[in-house]
Design a protein around this motif. Sequence first.
Motif, PDB file in Angstrom:
ATOM      1  N   CYS A  46      36.913  40.385  46.056  1.00 42.63           N
ATOM      2  CA  CYS A  46      36.663  39.228  45.212  1.00 42.63           C
ATOM      3  C   CYS A  46      35.379  38.564  45.681  1.00 42.63           C
ATOM      4  N   ASP A  92      36.391  37.399  40.097  1.00 44.76           N
ATOM      5  CA  ASP A  92      36.009  38.811  40.034  1.00 44.76           C
ATOM      6  C   ASP A  92      34.542  38.899  39.631  1.00 44.76           C
ATOM      7  N   HIS A  98      40.204  35.499  40.263  1.00 42.65           N
ATOM      8  CA  HIS A  98      40.745  36.710  40.881  1.00 42.65           C
ATOM      9  C   HIS A  98      42.254  36.596  41.065  1.00 42.65           C
ATOM     10  N   ASN A 264      46.478  40.153  42.590  1.00 45.94           N
ATOM     11  CA  ASN A 264      46.305  38.882  41.878  1.00 45.94           C
ATOM     12  C   ASN A 264      47.267  37.792  42.321  1.00 45.94           C
TER      13      ASN A 264
END
Length: 284
Positions: A46, A92, A98, A264
Amino acid sequence: MTTSSLDEFTYLQEFKQDIADGKYVLGQWMQLNIQYVEKCLSEGKCLYDPLKAEKKIRFIETQCRYVEGRSGPFLLESWQKYIVACIFGLVDEDGFRHFTEIVLIIGRKQGKSTFAAALEMTIAYTEPELGMQLYNLAPKLQQANIIYDQTLLMIAKNKTASKLGKKRRSDFYIAKTNTKISPLAFNSKKSDGFNPYFACFDEFAAWEGVKAVDMWNVMLSAQGGRHDPINLACSTANFIDGGLYDELFPRCTSVLLGTSEEENLLPFLFMIDDIQKWDDVQEL
Protein backbone atom coordinates in the motif's frame (compact mmCIF):
# COMPACT_ATOMS: atom_id res chain seq x y z
CA MET A 1 -1.51 11.26 -6.64
CA THR A 2 1.09 12.30 -4.08
CA THR A 3 2.46 9.51 -1.95
CA SER A 4 5.20 9.44 0.63
CA SER A 5 7.52 6.89 2.12
CA LEU A 6 7.23 5.11 5.44
CA ASP A 7 9.63 7.62 6.99
CA GLU A 8 7.21 10.43 6.16
CA PHE A 9 4.24 8.81 7.88
CA THR A 10 4.49 11.41 10.63
CA TYR A 11 1.45 10.28 12.61
CA LEU A 12 2.94 6.81 12.92
CA GLN A 13 6.22 8.32 14.12
CA GLU A 14 4.38 10.54 16.62
CA PHE A 15 2.45 7.57 18.00
CA LYS A 16 5.63 5.48 18.30
CA GLN A 17 7.40 8.33 20.08
CA ASP A 18 4.60 8.60 22.64
CA ILE A 19 4.91 4.86 23.23
CA ALA A 20 8.68 5.17 23.68
CA ASP A 21 8.13 8.06 26.12
CA GLY A 22 5.80 5.91 28.22
CA LYS A 23 2.58 7.78 27.42
CA TYR A 24 0.99 4.59 26.13
CA VAL A 25 1.56 0.95 27.01
CA LEU A 26 0.54 -1.38 24.19
CA GLY A 27 -0.50 -5.01 24.26
CA GLN A 28 0.81 -7.52 21.76
CA TRP A 29 -1.89 -6.96 19.15
CA MET A 30 -1.27 -3.22 18.76
CA GLN A 31 2.46 -3.84 18.64
CA LEU A 32 1.78 -6.24 15.79
CA ASN A 33 -0.53 -3.68 14.18
CA ILE A 34 2.32 -1.19 13.92
CA GLN A 35 4.64 -3.84 12.52
CA TYR A 36 1.99 -4.88 10.00
CA VAL A 37 1.42 -1.33 8.74
CA GLU A 38 5.14 -0.73 8.46
CA LYS A 39 5.57 -3.97 6.53
CA CYS A 40 2.73 -3.13 4.13
CA LEU A 41 4.36 0.19 3.35
CA SER A 42 7.93 -1.05 3.13
CA GLU A 43 6.93 -3.88 0.78
CA GLY A 44 4.83 -1.57 -1.38
CA LYS A 45 1.55 -3.38 -0.70
CA CYS A 46 0.00 0.00 0.00
CA LEU A 47 1.00 3.64 -0.29
CA TYR A 48 0.65 6.54 2.10
CA ASP A 49 -1.02 9.74 0.93
CA PRO A 50 -0.28 12.42 3.56
CA LEU A 51 -2.72 14.90 2.00
CA LYS A 52 -5.67 12.54 2.40
CA ALA A 53 -4.72 11.81 6.01
CA GLU A 54 -4.14 15.46 6.83
CA LYS A 55 -7.47 16.52 5.36
CA LYS A 56 -9.41 14.13 7.59
CA ILE A 57 -7.46 14.94 10.75
CA ARG A 58 -7.84 18.68 10.19
CA PHE A 59 -11.57 18.29 9.57
CA ILE A 60 -12.05 16.40 12.83
CA GLU A 61 -10.03 18.87 14.86
CA THR A 62 -11.59 22.00 13.34
CA GLN A 63 -15.16 20.93 12.50
CA CYS A 64 -16.05 18.26 15.08
CA ARG A 65 -16.76 19.05 18.72
CA TYR A 66 -17.20 16.98 21.85
CA VAL A 67 -20.81 16.23 22.65
CA GLU A 68 -20.49 14.73 26.12
CA GLY A 69 -18.10 14.77 29.05
CA ARG A 70 -16.29 17.89 27.90
CA SER A 71 -16.71 20.79 25.49
CA GLY A 72 -14.67 22.34 22.75
CA PRO A 73 -13.03 21.12 19.54
CA PHE A 74 -12.35 17.40 19.15
CA LEU A 75 -8.57 17.37 19.52
CA LEU A 76 -7.18 13.96 18.66
CA GLU A 77 -4.57 12.12 20.67
CA SER A 78 -1.68 10.56 18.79
CA TRP A 79 -3.22 7.06 18.84
CA GLN A 80 -6.39 8.48 17.29
CA LYS A 81 -4.44 10.41 14.66
CA TYR A 82 -2.63 7.20 13.79
CA ILE A 83 -5.93 5.38 13.27
CA VAL A 84 -7.38 8.18 11.15
CA ALA A 85 -4.21 8.38 9.05
CA CYS A 86 -4.26 4.60 8.50
CA ILE A 87 -7.94 4.53 7.52
CA PHE A 88 -7.80 7.44 5.07
CA GLY A 89 -4.12 7.79 4.17
CA LEU A 90 -3.18 4.22 3.30
CA VAL A 91 -4.22 3.78 -0.32
CA ASP A 92 -3.69 1.60 -3.36
CA GLU A 93 -1.94 2.73 -6.55
CA ASP A 94 -5.21 4.23 -7.82
CA GLY A 95 -5.67 6.33 -4.68
CA PHE A 96 -8.52 4.27 -3.23
CA ARG A 97 -8.60 3.12 0.39
CA HIS A 98 -6.40 0.08 0.87
CA PHE A 99 -8.16 -1.06 4.06
CA THR A 100 -11.93 -1.23 3.74
CA GLU A 101 -12.61 -3.27 6.88
CA ILE A 102 -11.54 -1.64 10.14
CA VAL A 103 -11.91 -3.40 13.47
CA LEU A 104 -11.45 -1.31 16.62
CA ILE A 105 -11.49 -2.90 20.07
CA ILE A 106 -10.83 -0.46 22.87
CA GLY A 107 -11.18 -0.25 26.63
CA ARG A 108 -14.17 1.27 28.37
CA LYS A 109 -14.38 5.04 28.89
CA GLN A 110 -11.92 5.78 26.07
CA GLY A 111 -14.42 7.73 23.96
CA LYS A 112 -15.17 5.00 21.43
CA SER A 113 -18.61 6.29 20.45
CA THR A 114 -17.53 9.92 20.15
CA PHE A 115 -14.50 8.94 18.08
CA ALA A 116 -16.70 6.81 15.80
CA ALA A 117 -19.15 9.71 15.47
CA ALA A 118 -16.32 12.04 14.44
CA LEU A 119 -15.22 9.53 11.80
CA GLU A 120 -18.80 9.24 10.55
CA MET A 121 -19.32 12.99 10.31
CA THR A 122 -15.98 13.31 8.51
CA ILE A 123 -16.97 10.67 5.96
CA ALA A 124 -20.39 12.27 5.41
CA TYR A 125 -18.96 15.74 4.74
CA THR A 126 -15.59 15.15 3.08
CA GLU A 127 -15.87 12.07 0.87
CA PRO A 128 -16.38 12.88 -2.83
CA GLU A 129 -18.86 10.14 -3.74
CA LEU A 130 -22.47 11.16 -4.37
CA GLY A 131 -25.43 9.26 -2.95
CA MET A 132 -23.62 7.90 0.06
CA GLN A 133 -25.55 5.77 2.54
CA LEU A 134 -24.09 5.64 6.04
CA TYR A 135 -25.53 3.07 8.42
CA ASN A 136 -25.20 2.54 12.16
CA LEU A 137 -26.02 -1.09 12.85
CA ALA A 138 -26.79 -3.08 15.97
CA PRO A 139 -29.16 -5.89 16.97
CA LYS A 140 -31.55 -3.38 18.53
CA LEU A 141 -32.41 0.13 17.39
CA GLN A 142 -31.57 1.57 20.80
CA GLN A 143 -27.95 0.43 20.41
CA ALA A 144 -27.83 1.48 16.76
CA ASN A 145 -28.89 4.99 17.82
CA ILE A 146 -25.94 5.55 20.16
CA ILE A 147 -23.31 6.54 17.58
CA TYR A 148 -25.99 7.85 15.21
CA ASP A 149 -27.27 10.28 17.88
CA GLN A 150 -23.74 11.40 18.74
CA THR A 151 -23.04 12.04 15.06
CA LEU A 152 -26.16 14.20 14.77
CA LEU A 153 -25.28 16.10 17.93
CA MET A 154 -21.80 16.71 16.54
CA ILE A 155 -23.27 17.97 13.27
CA ALA A 156 -25.68 20.24 15.18
CA LYS A 157 -22.72 21.92 16.88
CA ASN A 158 -21.36 22.94 13.48
CA LYS A 159 -23.49 25.71 11.93
CA THR A 160 -22.26 25.13 8.38
CA ALA A 161 -22.67 21.37 8.52
CA SER A 162 -26.10 21.53 10.13
CA LYS A 163 -27.37 23.95 7.46
CA LEU A 164 -26.38 21.50 4.74
CA GLY A 165 -28.44 18.68 6.24
CA LYS A 166 -31.89 17.95 7.58
CA LYS A 167 -33.14 15.53 10.21
CA ARG A 168 -35.94 13.43 8.78
CA ARG A 169 -38.12 10.83 10.49
CA SER A 170 -35.69 7.94 10.13
CA ASP A 171 -32.44 9.50 8.91
CA PHE A 172 -30.33 12.62 8.45
CA TYR A 173 -30.16 13.83 4.85
CA ILE A 174 -27.57 16.03 3.11
CA ALA A 175 -29.18 17.20 -0.12
CA LYS A 176 -26.04 18.62 -1.75
CA THR A 177 -24.43 15.18 -1.99
CA ASN A 178 -27.60 13.07 -1.71
CA THR A 179 -26.15 11.50 1.45
CA LYS A 180 -28.15 9.88 4.23
CA ILE A 181 -27.11 8.73 7.69
CA SER A 182 -29.36 6.14 9.34
CA PRO A 183 -29.58 3.84 12.36
CA LEU A 184 -30.54 0.26 11.57
CA ALA A 185 -31.57 -2.67 13.74
CA PHE A 186 -30.31 -5.53 11.63
CA ASN A 187 -32.20 -8.16 9.74
CA SER A 188 -30.10 -9.52 6.91
CA LYS A 189 -33.12 -10.72 4.92
CA LYS A 190 -34.38 -7.16 4.67
CA SER A 191 -31.01 -5.60 3.85
CA ASP A 192 -30.54 -6.74 0.26
CA GLY A 193 -31.73 -3.41 -1.18
CA PHE A 194 -29.17 -1.32 0.67
CA ASN A 195 -26.17 0.26 -1.05
CA PRO A 196 -23.95 1.24 1.90
CA TYR A 197 -20.87 3.40 1.55
CA PHE A 198 -20.08 3.27 5.27
CA ALA A 199 -21.32 0.80 7.85
CA CYS A 200 -20.61 1.13 11.56
CA PHE A 201 -21.13 -2.05 13.59
CA ASP A 202 -21.34 -0.87 17.20
CA GLU A 203 -20.46 -3.14 20.15
CA PHE A 204 -20.12 -6.06 17.77
CA ALA A 205 -18.63 -8.22 20.53
CA ALA A 206 -22.15 -8.52 21.99
CA TRP A 207 -23.81 -9.53 18.71
CA GLU A 208 -25.14 -13.05 19.06
CA GLY A 209 -25.75 -15.83 16.61
CA VAL A 210 -25.60 -16.49 12.91
CA LYS A 211 -27.77 -13.44 12.12
CA ALA A 212 -24.97 -11.19 13.35
CA VAL A 213 -22.46 -12.73 10.95
CA ASP A 214 -25.04 -12.66 8.16
CA MET A 215 -25.59 -8.94 8.70
CA TRP A 216 -21.87 -8.24 8.42
CA ASN A 217 -21.61 -10.24 5.22
CA VAL A 218 -24.75 -8.73 3.68
CA MET A 219 -23.59 -5.17 4.25
CA LEU A 220 -20.13 -5.84 2.83
CA SER A 221 -21.47 -7.66 -0.20
CA ALA A 222 -23.90 -4.78 -0.85
CA GLN A 223 -20.95 -2.42 -1.37
CA GLY A 224 -19.98 -3.88 -4.73
CA GLY A 225 -21.02 -0.75 -6.60
CA ARG A 226 -19.10 1.62 -4.33
CA HIS A 227 -15.71 2.96 -5.42
CA ASP A 228 -14.23 3.50 -1.97
CA PRO A 229 -16.37 1.86 0.75
CA ILE A 230 -15.46 1.60 4.39
CA ASN A 231 -16.67 -0.48 7.32
CA LEU A 232 -15.99 0.06 11.01
CA ALA A 233 -16.64 -2.64 13.59
CA CYS A 234 -16.04 -1.20 17.06
CA SER A 235 -16.45 -2.58 20.55
CA THR A 236 -15.12 -2.71 24.05
CA ALA A 237 -13.09 -5.78 24.97
CA ASN A 238 -15.78 -8.33 25.72
CA PHE A 239 -17.56 -11.01 23.76
CA ILE A 240 -20.43 -13.47 23.56
CA ASP A 241 -19.71 -16.93 22.17
CA GLY A 242 -21.10 -17.80 18.78
CA GLY A 243 -21.52 -14.27 17.46
CA LEU A 244 -19.77 -11.76 15.23
CA TYR A 245 -16.79 -11.52 17.57
CA ASP A 246 -16.01 -15.19 17.01
CA GLU A 247 -16.04 -14.49 13.27
CA LEU A 248 -13.91 -11.33 13.26
CA PHE A 249 -11.38 -11.86 16.01
CA PRO A 250 -9.65 -14.93 14.50
CA ARG A 251 -9.47 -13.10 11.18
CA CYS A 252 -7.93 -10.07 12.90
CA THR A 253 -5.30 -12.02 14.78
CA SER A 254 -4.44 -14.06 11.69
CA VAL A 255 -3.83 -10.86 9.73
CA LEU A 256 -1.62 -9.43 12.45
CA LEU A 257 0.31 -12.67 12.86
CA GLY A 258 0.97 -12.83 9.13
CA THR A 259 -0.87 -16.11 8.60
CA SER A 260 -3.69 -14.66 6.50
CA GLU A 261 -3.83 -13.75 2.83
CA GLU A 262 -6.39 -11.00 3.48
CA GLU A 263 -5.25 -7.55 2.43
CA ASN A 264 -8.17 -5.23 3.18
CA LEU A 265 -8.70 -5.85 6.90
CA LEU A 266 -6.89 -3.69 9.46
CA PRO A 267 -7.44 -4.44 13.16
CA PHE A 268 -6.73 -1.97 15.97
CA LEU A 269 -6.94 -4.17 19.05
CA PHE A 270 -6.23 -2.05 22.12
CA MET A 271 -6.54 -4.97 24.53
CA ILE A 272 -4.74 -6.21 27.58
CA ASP A 273 -2.98 -9.48 26.84
CA ASP A 274 -4.44 -11.39 29.80
CA ILE A 275 -8.07 -12.11 28.84
CA GLN A 276 -8.77 -13.17 32.43
CA LYS A 277 -8.63 -9.49 33.35
CA TRP A 278 -11.18 -8.32 30.77
CA ASP A 279 -13.89 -8.12 33.42
CA ASP A 280 -11.70 -6.02 35.72
CA VAL A 281 -12.86 -2.41 35.39
CA GLN A 282 -9.51 -1.17 36.67
CA GLU A 283 -7.72 -2.94 33.82
CA LEU A 284 -10.06 -1.84 31.01
